[in-house]
Design a protein around this motif. Structure first.
Motif, short mmCIF file in Angstrom:
data_model
loop_
_atom_site.label_atom_id
_atom_site.label_comp_id
_atom_site.label_asym_id
_atom_site.label_seq_id
_atom_site.Cartn_x
_atom_site.Cartn_y
_atom_site.Cartn_z
N GLN B 89 -24.11 3.18 11.10
CA GLN B 89 -24.61 3.88 10.29
C GLN B 89 -23.93 5.00 9.32
N ARG B 90 -23.23 5.92 10.42
CA ARG B 90 -22.94 7.22 9.96
C ARG B 90 -21.16 7.03 9.77
N PHE B 91 -20.74 7.11 9.01
CA PHE B 91 -19.13 7.14 8.58
C PHE B 91 -19.03 7.54 10.10
N SER B 92 -17.82 6.54 10.55
CA SER B 92 -17.45 6.85 11.57
C SER B 92 -15.89 6.51 11.84
N LEU B 93 -14.99 6.66 9.96
CA LEU B 93 -13.33 6.04 9.89
C LEU B 93 -13.60 8.04 10.59
N TYR B 94 -12.11 7.98 10.42
CA TYR B 94 -11.07 9.06 10.49
C TYR B 94 -10.74 10.01 9.48
N GLN B 95 -12.20 11.19 8.68
CA GLN B 95 -12.72 11.95 8.12
C GLN B 95 -11.26 12.51 7.26
N ASP B 96 -10.41 12.76 8.20
CA ASP B 96 -9.27 13.74 7.67
C ASP B 96 -7.80 12.67 7.34
N LEU B 97 -7.72 11.18 7.82
CA LEU B 97 -7.21 10.28 7.67
C LEU B 97 -7.37 10.16 6.53
N SER B 98 -6.25 9.07 5.53
CA SER B 98 -6.51 8.84 4.38
C SER B 98 -6.41 7.34 4.84
N ILE B 99 -7.03 6.51 3.33
CA ILE B 99 -7.56 5.46 3.26
C ILE B 99 -6.75 4.21 4.18
N ARG B 100 -5.42 4.32 3.61
CA ARG B 100 -4.41 3.80 3.66
C ARG B 100 -4.20 4.01 5.69
N GLU B 101 -4.37 5.17 6.00
CA GLU B 101 -3.90 5.17 7.70
C GLU B 101 -5.05 4.97 8.12
N ASN B 102 -6.29 4.80 7.72
CA ASN B 102 -7.38 4.59 8.51
C ASN B 102 -7.20 2.96 8.76
N VAL B 106 -6.83 0.74 12.16
CA VAL B 106 -7.73 -0.98 12.81
C VAL B 106 -6.69 -1.34 12.79
N GLY B 107 -5.84 -1.65 11.63
CA GLY B 107 -5.36 -3.07 12.47
C GLY B 107 -4.33 -3.04 13.49
N ARG B 108 -3.62 -1.87 13.24
CA ARG B 108 -3.12 -1.52 14.82
C ARG B 108 -3.57 -1.85 16.41
N VAL B 109 -5.16 -1.67 15.93
CA VAL B 109 -6.31 -1.64 17.74
C VAL B 109 -5.90 -2.68 17.38
N PHE B 110 -6.78 -3.51 16.58
CA PHE B 110 -6.51 -4.85 16.62
C PHE B 110 -5.72 -6.43 16.86
N GLY B 111 -4.56 -5.09 16.81
CA GLY B 111 -3.27 -6.26 17.32
C GLY B 111 -2.82 -6.78 15.82
N LEU B 112 -2.89 -6.45 14.51
CA LEU B 112 -2.60 -7.61 13.55
C LEU B 112 -0.69 -7.77 13.86
N GLU B 113 -0.69 -8.23 13.34
CA GLU B 113 0.74 -8.49 13.21
C GLU B 113 1.83 -7.67 12.43
N ASP B 114 0.78 -7.68 11.56
CA ASP B 114 1.78 -6.48 10.24
C ASP B 114 0.49 -5.91 9.75
N PRO B 115 0.55 -4.68 9.81
CA PRO B 115 -0.56 -3.56 9.92
C PRO B 115 -1.05 -2.76 8.63
N ALA B 117 0.83 -4.28 5.88
CA ALA B 117 0.85 -5.94 4.66
C ALA B 117 -1.11 -5.82 4.70
N ALA B 118 -1.60 -6.22 6.03
CA ALA B 118 -3.11 -6.12 5.62
C ALA B 118 -3.74 -5.08 5.33
N ALA B 119 -3.23 -3.79 5.82
CA ALA B 119 -3.86 -2.95 5.45
C ALA B 119 -4.24 -2.58 3.79
N SER B 120 -2.44 -2.83 2.52
CA SER B 120 -2.23 -3.07 1.46
C SER B 120 -3.04 -4.26 0.85
N ARG B 131 -5.63 4.73 -4.74
CA ARG B 131 -5.78 5.72 -4.44
C ARG B 131 -6.31 5.98 -2.73
N GLU B 132 -4.84 5.23 -2.61
CA GLU B 132 -4.85 5.04 -0.95
C GLU B 132 -4.70 6.46 -0.20
#
Lengths: 381, 315
Positions: B89-102, B106-115, B117-120, B131-132
């Motif tokens: 409900q409340r924004f719970s990503l990291y406010q002090d990280l950039s869009i791309r870093e966030n 997430v991609g790394r925590v979920f173990g994506l093969e290429d976080p 590329a997935a972020a891009s 704006r990333e």
């Protein structure tokens, strides 16, 4: 009622409202309340009894090169004093050396061969005393006491029949090991290294989990497939690098600015410093899993920090504390790290000399990590 | 996946959660089919967030059983977490990280093969290219919401749990958001979304209405409306407020609610409704018109009945 102007009444009422609110909030915050009451009392008792700048029961080794009545009575007299605690009767100079280097004993008293005969002939023989002077305070007061102790032991024993009080029958040849000038910087710089690292490392990780909770990011994090151990290690690892950098700066300054020698192995110092840094980070992280909010976490870190300073042997001689306080001291990482740093930098100790303290650090770190992983709340229940 | 009902993504029965002495969710039974957009409605504090948190393993139910994506919600929450995107409900990503870093986090925590590329890819599909590198905390509400959804779908989950995703978001962003949800649903993603907005509820394939921790109605929107069996009148005219006050005290009227320039009046006992409004039916100040009940009418009616039950049980 009308005596008080309306404006003042309003201000008073707002002040009262604020005051009541603060009291209510304080009453609800049990941890802070408990801290406010128990911490000053606890610490007063703890440190009031524990700290004693006149050291007693200093761990001492004795090397008797002759088996004579004089030697035995000196030994007995030393045993009877409160200053020395004879832990070891050594058999060789090498053994004495290793005991001093590893910090097992702080004093070594050697009665050379032919001491009694020389004494009887009135030749004022020399008794050798080696003191670990890495802590000049502890060494100094004990050395001062030694002469009187031996003197009175010999006169009480009346073995000599000579020993007129005006002129000492023997000489005590002091050897301030590792810090011959008695420079307090040699003691303080290694101590400061450990103290500064403890403070910064504790605070870094003490805030880490509570910060996530307070910012609301914990909810997302917990909904993701990541485990408590992974979160913990991921939060500790970056600060190991930060701590290592700090340690490098302090050691460099110690050596190049304060002239503290670095007799031992630099790689060993780096290895054990990393271990110490990791142990403190783990303890800070544990506080973070126990605390409800960032303020509580900082309070816990401070509560842990104070005994680290006072009971570790940094500010006051470790050997001067009562046994129970020494046991508390043993459970603090800083105690072991100060021994390690003094050992490596000032005495040239190697890993064998320091394995005991190294193992303590490993143990404390593992205990903290286990508590942290178990206490980490994986749900919002 | 369970063999018996491969099409049921969420299947829970008798879920109960108590905080202290307050029962927040009471004996809740819910089934959501694959590919559905399932709306979760109810007033504040009705237990929507608690239910969603129980589904993704953030809270442990006191009693009840169930599965989510075929995994047991009590014992296999670590497996559920891998396949669920949960938007808080409340924004719970990291406010002090950039869009791309966030997104990369997430991609790394979920173990994506290429976080990276997935972020891009996510940055492109979110329309955030350029704006990333902006810090997430500096984004406006609408963009934060967009980023949060992007982070949720980044690991390609099978189920999305969205807790009031459009609260505080402007109408244009809301519409875009719902278009995206429908697009994801068309690709087979199941979406459980809680909301306060009636227009959003009507965009859902099925809805559930929950109040005081209990499920009061569920099903497709039109059947929920039909099953309520409400007769509703729209009244327009002058001084509707005093009319509402007068009608509000009468028995037989379960619904008396002002809607803009008109008043909605109704109840389930049609004869009782007509009897109650009879004294005002021919009053020249008012125009009466019989109308289909709206979803909101139904919910207000459900709520008022539930409240009465609460009172009866308490006394």
């Amino acid at each position: 009622m009308s005596l008080i102007p309306a404006r003042a009444r309003g201000a008073l009422s707002r002040f009262y409202a604020m005051l009541m609110k603060e009291f209510i909030q304080l009453r609800r915050d049990r941890v802070t309340l408990a801290t406010m009451i128990s911490v000053p009392l606890m610490q007063l008792f703890l440190f009031g009894f524990a700290i004693n700048t006149t050291p007693r029961d200093l761990p001492t080794a004795v090397l008797l090169q002759e088996n004579t009545d004089v030697g035995r009575s000196i030994l007995a007299a030393l045993r009877n004093t409160a200053f020395f605690d004879i832990r070891k009767v050594a058999t060789s100079e090498e053994e004495v050396d290793s005991l001093l280097r590893s910090g097992t004993v702080l004093f070594a008293i050697e009665i050379p061969a032919g001491f009694e005969r020389a004494l009887r002939r009135g030749e004022t023989p020399a008794m050798l005393v080696a003191a670990d002077a890495t802590d000049p305070v502890a060494a100094g007061s004990a050395l001062g006491a030694l002469e009187g102790v031996v003197q009175s032991a010999l006169s009480r024993d009346r073995v000599t029949g000579v020993a007129p009080p005006a002129q000492p029958a023997f000489e005590i040849r002091q050897h301030r090991r590792f810090n011959p000038a008695g420079s307090s910087q040699l003691n303080i710089v290694p101590g400061l290294l450990g103290t500064i690292l403890t403070m910064t490392m504790l605070i870094f990780t003490a805030l880490s989990v509570t910060r996530e909770v307070e910012r609301g990011t914990m909810e997302s994090l917990l909904a993701m497939p990541i485990r408590p151990l992974e979160i913990m290690l991921g939060k500790i690892a970056p600060y190991v690098a930060v701590g290592f950098l700090q340690a490098t700066l302090i050691v460099s300054a110690g050596v190049f600015v304060f002239g503290v020698p670095l007799l031992g192995n630099l790689a060993l110092l780096a290895l054990l410093s990393t271990l110490f840094i990791a142990a403190n980070l783990s303890i800070g992280y544990t506080f973070s899993t126990l605390a409800q909010n960032q303020l509580q976490a900082v309070q816990m870190a401070m509560m842990f920090f104070l005994p680290n300073i006072l009971l570790s042997g940094f500010m006051f001689p470790f050997a001067g504390m009562p046994v129970w306080a020494q046991w508390i001291g043993e459970c603090l990482p800083l105690t072991h790290y100060i021994r390690i740093v003094r050992g490596i930098m000032l005495k040239g100790a190697d890993l064998t000399d320091l394995q005991h303290d190294g193992l303590w650090l490993v143990g404390l770190m593992l205990i903290a990590m286990t508590i942290a992983v178990r206490r980490f709340r994986q749900t919002l229940d | 996946m369970t063999q018996s009902a491969p099409d049921i993504v969420i299947d829970v029965a008798g879920l109960t959660k108590t905080f202290g002495t307050r029962t927040v969710v009471k004996d809740l039974t819910l089934q959501v089919r694959r590919g559905q957009i399932y709306g979760f409605l109810g007033p504040n504090g009705s237990g929507k967030t608690t239910t969603i948190r129980m589904l993704c393993g953030l809270l442990t139910p006191d009693s009840g059983t169930g599965s989510c994506l075929g995994y047991d919600i009590l014992t296999q929450s670590h497996l559920i977490k891998r396949h669920v995107g949960y938007m808080t409900q409340r924004f719970s990503l990291y406010q002090d990280l950039s869009i791309r870093e966030n997104l990369e986090f997430v991609g790394r925590v979920f173990g994506l093969e290429d976080p990276r590329a997935a972020a891009s890819e996510a940055i492109d599909s979110l329309g955030l290219r350029g704006r990333e590198d902006q810090i997430a905390g500096e984004l406006s509400g609408g963009w934060k919401q967009r980023l949060a959804l992007g982070a949720c779908i980044l690991p390609r989950p099978d189920l999305l749990l969205l807790d009031e995703p459009t609260a505080g978001v402007d109408p244009k962003a809301r519409r875009d958001f719902w278009n995206q949800i429908h697009g994801l649903s068309a690709q087979g993603l199941t979406v459980l979304v809680s909301t306060h907005y009636m227009d959003e509820a009507e965009r859902c394939h099925e809805i559930a209405y929950i109040a005081y921790g209990e499920l009061l109605a569920h099903g497709p929107v039109d059947s929920v409306v039909r099953n309520a069996g409400l007769q509703t009148w729209r009244v327009s005219g002058e001084d509707l407020y005093s009319l509402a006050t007068a009608l509000g005290k009468l028995p037989g009227l379960e619904l008396v609610a002002p809607f803009g320039a008109s008043l909605h009046v109704g109840g389930r006992d049609h004869a009782a409704v007509e009897a109650a409004i009879a004294p005002w039916r021919n009053d020249p100040r008012y125009v009466w018109r019989l109308d289909e009940p709206t979803l909101e009418d139904v919910f207000i009616d459900l709520m008022s009945r539930k409240k009465d039950n609460f009172r009866d049980n308490a006394s």
